[in-house]
Every structure is written in structure tokens, then in C-alpha cells.
Scaffold this motif. Sequence first.
Motif, mmCIF file in Angstrom:
data_model
loop_
_atom_site.group_PDB
_atom_site.id
_atom_site.type_symbol
_atom_site.label_atom_id
_atom_site.label_comp_id
_atom_site.label_asym_id
_atom_site.label_seq_id
_atom_site.Cartn_x
_atom_site.Cartn_y
_atom_site.Cartn_z
ATOM 1 N N ILE A 444 -6.851 -1.706 -16.276
ATOM 2 C CA ILE A 444 -5.779 -0.858 -15.742
ATOM 3 C C ILE A 444 -5.466 -1.225 -14.290
ATOM 4 O O ILE A 444 -4.301 -1.363 -13.894
ATOM 5 C CB ILE A 444 -6.150 0.627 -15.846
ATOM 6 N N SER A 445 -6.501 -1.382 -13.496
ATOM 7 C CA SER A 445 -6.312 -1.664 -12.071
ATOM 8 C C SER A 445 -5.644 -3.019 -11.871
ATOM 9 O O SER A 445 -4.796 -3.174 -10.980
ATOM 10 C CB SER A 445 -7.657 -1.624 -11.338
ATOM 11 N N LYS A 446 -6.010 -3.999 -12.674
ATOM 12 C CA LYS A 446 -5.376 -5.313 -12.527
ATOM 13 C C LYS A 446 -3.900 -5.244 -12.882
ATOM 14 O O LYS A 446 -3.061 -5.862 -12.212
ATOM 15 C CB LYS A 446 -6.082 -6.352 -13.396
ATOM 16 N N LYS A 447 -3.539 -4.501 -13.912
ATOM 17 C CA LYS A 447 -2.129 -4.369 -14.279
ATOM 18 C C LYS A 447 -1.334 -3.732 -13.143
ATOM 19 O O LYS A 447 -0.258 -4.209 -12.771
ATOM 20 C CB LYS A 447 -1.966 -3.549 -15.552
ATOM 21 N N GLU A 448 -1.857 -2.643 -12.578
ATOM 22 C CA GLU A 448 -1.161 -1.982 -11.471
ATOM 23 C C GLU A 448 -1.049 -2.906 -10.258
ATOM 24 O O GLU A 448 -0.029 -2.910 -9.562
ATOM 25 C CB GLU A 448 -1.885 -0.696 -11.097
ATOM 26 N N LEU A 452 2.636 -4.985 -8.462
ATOM 27 C CA LEU A 452 3.117 -4.999 -7.081
ATOM 28 C C LEU A 452 3.944 -6.251 -6.792
ATOM 29 O O LEU A 452 4.763 -6.265 -5.874
ATOM 30 C CB LEU A 452 1.939 -4.948 -6.106
ATOM 31 N N GLY A 453 3.695 -7.302 -7.546
ATOM 32 C CA GLY A 453 4.388 -8.555 -7.298
ATOM 33 C C GLY A 453 3.881 -9.277 -6.067
ATOM 34 O O GLY A 453 4.573 -10.139 -5.516
ATOM 35 N N LEU A 454 2.679 -8.958 -5.637
ATOM 36 C CA LEU A 454 2.099 -9.566 -4.441
ATOM 37 C C LEU A 454 0.952 -10.496 -4.825
ATOM 38 O O LEU A 454 0.520 -10.534 -5.978
ATOM 39 C CB LEU A 454 1.597 -8.472 -3.486
ATOM 40 N N PHE A 455 0.454 -11.212 -3.827
ATOM 41 C CA PHE A 455 -0.683 -12.107 -4.038
ATOM 42 C C PHE A 455 -1.942 -11.240 -4.042
ATOM 43 O O PHE A 455 -2.399 -10.779 -3.000
ATOM 44 C CB PHE A 455 -0.716 -13.131 -2.911
ATOM 45 N N ALA A 456 -2.489 -10.982 -5.219
ATOM 46 C CA ALA A 456 -3.571 -10.017 -5.336
ATOM 47 C C ALA A 456 -4.568 -10.463 -6.394
ATOM 48 O O ALA A 456 -4.196 -11.084 -7.394
ATOM 49 C CB ALA A 456 -3.017 -8.641 -5.696
ATOM 50 N N ILE A 471 -5.703 -7.645 -1.822
ATOM 51 C CA ILE A 471 -4.249 -7.733 -1.914
ATOM 52 C C ILE A 471 -3.691 -8.225 -0.584
ATOM 53 O O ILE A 471 -3.978 -7.655 0.466
ATOM 54 C CB ILE A 471 -3.618 -6.369 -2.259
ATOM 55 N N MET A 472 -2.886 -9.291 -0.641
ATOM 56 C CA MET A 472 -2.234 -9.793 0.565
ATOM 57 C C MET A 472 -0.822 -9.206 0.648
ATOM 58 O O MET A 472 -0.099 -9.189 -0.353
ATOM 59 C CB MET A 472 -2.160 -11.321 0.533
ATOM 60 N N TYR A 473 -0.443 -8.712 1.820
ATOM 61 C CA TYR A 473 0.853 -8.061 1.961
ATOM 62 C C TYR A 473 1.414 -8.289 3.369
ATOM 63 O O TYR A 473 0.682 -8.689 4.292
ATOM 64 C CB TYR A 473 0.738 -6.556 1.688
ATOM 65 N N ASN A 474 2.701 -8.015 3.507
ATOM 66 C CA ASN A 474 3.381 -8.166 4.793
ATOM 67 C C ASN A 474 3.155 -6.904 5.629
ATOM 68 O O ASN A 474 3.693 -5.842 5.326
ATOM 69 C CB ASN A 474 4.877 -8.400 4.558
ATOM 70 N N SER A 475 2.384 -7.031 6.674
ATOM 71 C CA SER A 475 2.032 -5.868 7.493
ATOM 72 C C SER A 475 3.226 -5.293 8.243
ATOM 73 O O SER A 475 3.172 -4.167 8.741
ATOM 74 C CB SER A 475 0.938 -6.250 8.494
ATOM 75 N N LYS A 476 4.340 -6.067 8.333
ATOM 76 C CA LYS A 476 5.528 -5.589 9.049
ATOM 77 C C LYS A 476 6.491 -4.825 8.144
ATOM 78 O O LYS A 476 7.526 -4.348 8.607
ATOM 79 C CB LYS A 476 6.250 -6.776 9.695
ATOM 80 N N ASP A 477 6.146 -4.730 6.872
ATOM 81 C CA ASP A 477 6.990 -4.037 5.909
ATOM 82 C C ASP A 477 6.332 -2.718 5.509
ATOM 83 O O ASP A 477 5.388 -2.708 4.721
ATOM 84 C CB ASP A 477 7.192 -4.918 4.673
ATOM 85 N N PRO A 478 6.810 -1.579 6.054
ATOM 86 C CA PRO A 478 6.174 -0.287 5.770
ATOM 87 C C PRO A 478 6.147 0.053 4.282
ATOM 88 O O PRO A 478 5.176 0.641 3.792
ATOM 89 C CB PRO A 478 7.024 0.724 6.552
ATOM 90 N N LYS A 479 7.208 -0.302 3.553
ATOM 91 C CA LYS A 479 7.254 0.000 2.118
ATOM 92 C C LYS A 479 6.191 -0.786 1.360
ATOM 93 O O LYS A 479 5.548 -0.269 0.448
ATOM 94 C CB LYS A 479 8.644 -0.302 1.558
ATOM 95 N N GLU A 480 6.017 -2.032 1.754
ATOM 96 C CA GLU A 480 5.017 -2.865 1.091
ATOM 97 C C GLU A 480 3.617 -2.338 1.374
ATOM 98 O O GLU A 480 2.774 -2.257 0.480
ATOM 99 C CB GLU A 480 5.159 -4.313 1.571
ATOM 100 N N ARG A 481 3.385 -1.957 2.626
ATOM 101 C CA ARG A 481 2.088 -1.388 2.984
ATOM 102 C C ARG A 481 1.827 -0.107 2.198
ATOM 103 O O ARG A 481 0.726 0.111 1.687
ATOM 104 C CB ARG A 481 2.048 -1.100 4.488
ATOM 105 N N ALA A 482 2.831 0.738 2.095
ATOM 106 C CA ALA A 482 2.677 2.007 1.370
ATOM 107 C C ALA A 482 2.384 1.760 -0.104
ATOM 108 O O ALA A 482 1.558 2.465 -0.710
ATOM 109 C CB ALA A 482 3.935 2.861 1.524
#
Length: 551
Positions: A444-448, A452-456, A471-482
Motif C-alpha cells: 500500500i505504501s509503495k503505491k501511494e 506522487l510521481g516523484l523519485f521515491a 522520497i526526493m522532492y523540490n523543497s521550493k515547492d510548498p505543494k510538493e512538500r505538503a
Amino acid sequence: MFRYPAARLSQLASPLLKRGLLRAQTSVAEQTVRPGSRQKPFWSSGRALLFAALTGTSAYLYAVNGERARPQLPWLNSSRPRYASKSAMEKAIHELQDALGEDAISTDDEDLLLHGYSEWSSINIEQLPVAVAYPKSTEEVSRIAQVCHKYRVPMIPYSGGTSLEANFSAPYGGMSIDFSFMDQIISLHADDMDVVVQPSVPWMGLNEQIKDSGLFFPVDPGPSARIGGMVGTSCSGTNAVRYGTMKDWVINLTVVLADGTIVKTRRRPRKSSAGYNLTNLFIGSEGTLGLVTEITLKLAVIPQETSVAVVTFPTIRDAAAASSKVMRAGIPVAAMEIMDEVQMAVINKAGSTAKKWKEVPTMFFKFSGTKAGVQENVKQVKSIARAHKSGDFEFAMDAEEQKTLWSARKESLWSMLALRKEGDEVWSTDVAVPLSRLPDIIEISKKEMDDLGLFASILGHIGDGNFHESIMYNSKDPKERAAVEKCIKDMVDRALEMEGTCTGEHGVGLGKKDSLLKELGLDTINVMRSIKGALDPHWLMNPGKIMDMPA
């Protein structure tokens, strides 16, 4: 929680990154900034203003955002702690420099940043420590604690500096106590199979130094971890399925309490029923109860035979289900690790190992014991793996090849950090669940996470129900962080619903206090508060970690 703005954090970290003081693939020893090279006065007017502002606003915002509306029950110390003013902090620094030498206390700006900000951690807060102390002995740690207690200066222990939950951050300023100079093996008792070490001894360095004795210390977290931090978070590692976790290998501790009192939790026999188990009280306390300055560790005999094997599976669920069957069959594997197809791709892209790996869900097995025992265990595991659609087993032919095969698992987080672009951050955390629920939560966790469509990626010590998400994400994007934060929170909540735990081996720090409250309940947390209040009534020891401050 009041978090460091991403842009400001990047601005602060940039000079260190450029100078090589913060790197994705460097040893902690290389990262440490030694005192003695300061070029400015220890208390500039700018730093004094910054200290005054931050200790007022940052601590207040942190308290409001992190602790408001949190129910509190009466306990030993019901009033909110009051910490040192600017002038009191200045007096404490002067007094310690007079007692221990000027170079024993650093107020260099880069040194403060290194001890308050971590590229490893998913959470970084605005406040930094005001000074960094470098003790060389238990007696010096005691002197530091006496002075800090006198002036009400918070004390934050710093060991390897690679914690993931802001365990060594300084939300209330104060003194970071760096044990870099306390890195000695004090005594090896080969006949008794134990060793006494100081907190900054690396576990890998320890094993290298004692290998001629035929003994080794089996707890093996990240390569740069040091014994003090391993005690603080009650860590484990890849060998936990066979050898257990940190708490199983500590015989006794020497601890400096908040007022400078030095205590030893018990003596050296492996077995004792003398009084309260104070040793285990301090293990996993993350420096909130005292400063550990010496550790006596049990050692194990190096196995006669060791074999390492790698096997692939078509899906992550197949791999997790196979691991559960291996454990249920009672096969004494030394280690059993899993990495998904994304993590295998990370290893290949980073080039941190000499081998090119298949980019599919992969399990790593370590077998140890007698030659006949290892052969029998391999045969049984092969049979179970085939029943879950495994590929062929790839075995190491010699010790060097074993190291190469196992290096993929050991290099996983560093490999992911090495692939970051500017502005990227990696959120890495873990949970643990009962073995029977492991295939469910991983699937379940891997599917979720993939949604995200991120490098995870997912990886972990699945032999004891413990797995990690990175999970790797863009720290400058509040929506992505959320979105990442929600994914992680859902994973933790799911683990709790399955009667699991919010943290298998990384500790609570700042990042998982809310989850700990969900896991244990307020009554249990208030028992912890009472213990904290008895040993540290002024809340000077690593305040704000594990549990919130009294209102």
C-alpha cells in the motif's frame, strides 16, 4: 512545527556545500569543524542580536505551533522552563573557556550551522546553537553540565551528526556538546567478550580495531554512525534480525546528568538483577535524560562461515511475503534486506558500487554460522524464495565480493543524496509493524509513494518488520512538500493502525512527537515526563525532543 524556510536554509547551507563541509558522501570525521580556527570574536554584536531575537521569537513560535492545544496533566515541574539570557549565556561561555581552554568552546558561525542544520534530516528549524563545546573527558563533560545548569543553558549532545528526525537540532539555542575528541577504545576484555568505548567511536572503526581478537560488535546502522548516537536512538541495522538492536548489546553506561553528577548505571557482568534497569532507561532517550560519556558493549564471536546472496523478485509484495515465510520457518539468517526497483536504479546511477544491478525488487541475504549450518540455511531460503517467484540466487565467492554485494544496501541513502539537484531534499523515515502485516503495508505504501510521481523508493530491514521510505522532492515547492508530508504521515498512521510503531530505529527527535503520542497515549507520555522532570527538572537536556515542553 516552525520549520526553516527552504530558501533561507539553502542560503545558509550553500557556503558549507561549496567548501565541502557538507557533502552527500563524506565521513562524519571530515565534516566536523574543529575548534581553534576562529577569526572573529566569539560574541559579535550581530550574533548577540540574532541570539536575542531567535531565543525570543523562534522558541515562542516553536512552542505555539508545536505545542498549543496539547493537553497537559499535572507533573513534577508544571511551569515552562526559563533559559539563559544573552548575558547569562555569555558568562557561561567565558566560564567554560576559562575552565577548559578557549579552543574548547567554539562560536564560529559555520560551526554553529553544522551543529544545528543537517542535510540528512527531513526537518530543520530556524534556531541554531549559540556555542559548541568540545570536551575530552567525562570530567570535562561534567564541568560543562555544571556551568550550563548554573546558568540554565540547554545542552544538546552531538555524535555522528547523521540523525534523520532533527535529533541534534537546537530549538531553544544553548550549547551543542560535540564528542569528536572522545573517540577512544578505553579497554578491550577479550576473555569477557566486552569492550569499553567513548561515544565518538565509529562502529566500523571499532570492528576494524578489534578484529584480531576474533570478536566483533554486530549492530550495524549507517556506515558513519558512532556509538554515542547509536545509544541515543537505540538504533539497529542490517544484522538486527540475527543479533538484535542496540539495547541488547549495551552492558552499562557512564552518564553525566543535568547538574553535572556522574553516574554509572551498573557494573560489567552481562547478567544482573541489581535494582532498576537504568542502562535501558538512557538507551533511546536521545540525550534528554543525560550525556553518555562511556559505554561498555557486549561483543560476539566472528562467525566461522559467512555467505552473502542477492535474489530478485517480480514485485515488492512477493519479496516481503518471502521474508515473512523465512522468519516463520525459523531459519536463522544473519540479515535480510529489501530494496525496490527504484532504489536499485539509484545505486546504479550513483555509481557507488562496482557492480551493475538489475533494477527490480531485490532481497539481500546474509548467512553466518558453521559451514554445514550456512549450507542448510541457504537451501531452505532458496526453497521459500522460489515459491514466491524469485529469480536466481547470486552468491559472493569471497570476502571482497561479499563486501561488494552488501555495499549496495549500505550505500543506499548516500546514493540517493548524491543524485539531488539544487533545491532538492530527501525525506527518509521508517516504521515497523508485526511481521504478518509487512507485505500489506509495503504494498500500500509503495503505491501511494509511486502515485506522487516523484523519485521515491522503499528499502528496509524486513526480517524484523522494519522498512524505510525515501522520497526526493523540490523543497521550493510548498505543494510538493505538503504532498510528501501527507504520504509519510499516512504511512506512519497505517503502521500504528497495524499495531506497529512510528519509528523502528531512527528515534523520535522533533519529527515524530505527534506520532509517539498517538502510539502510546497521553498517560504513557506523562510517565516519561515525570522521569524527565525527576532527572532534569529545568529541562536542559536536549529540550523539545521526544516530548513537548511543559506548558
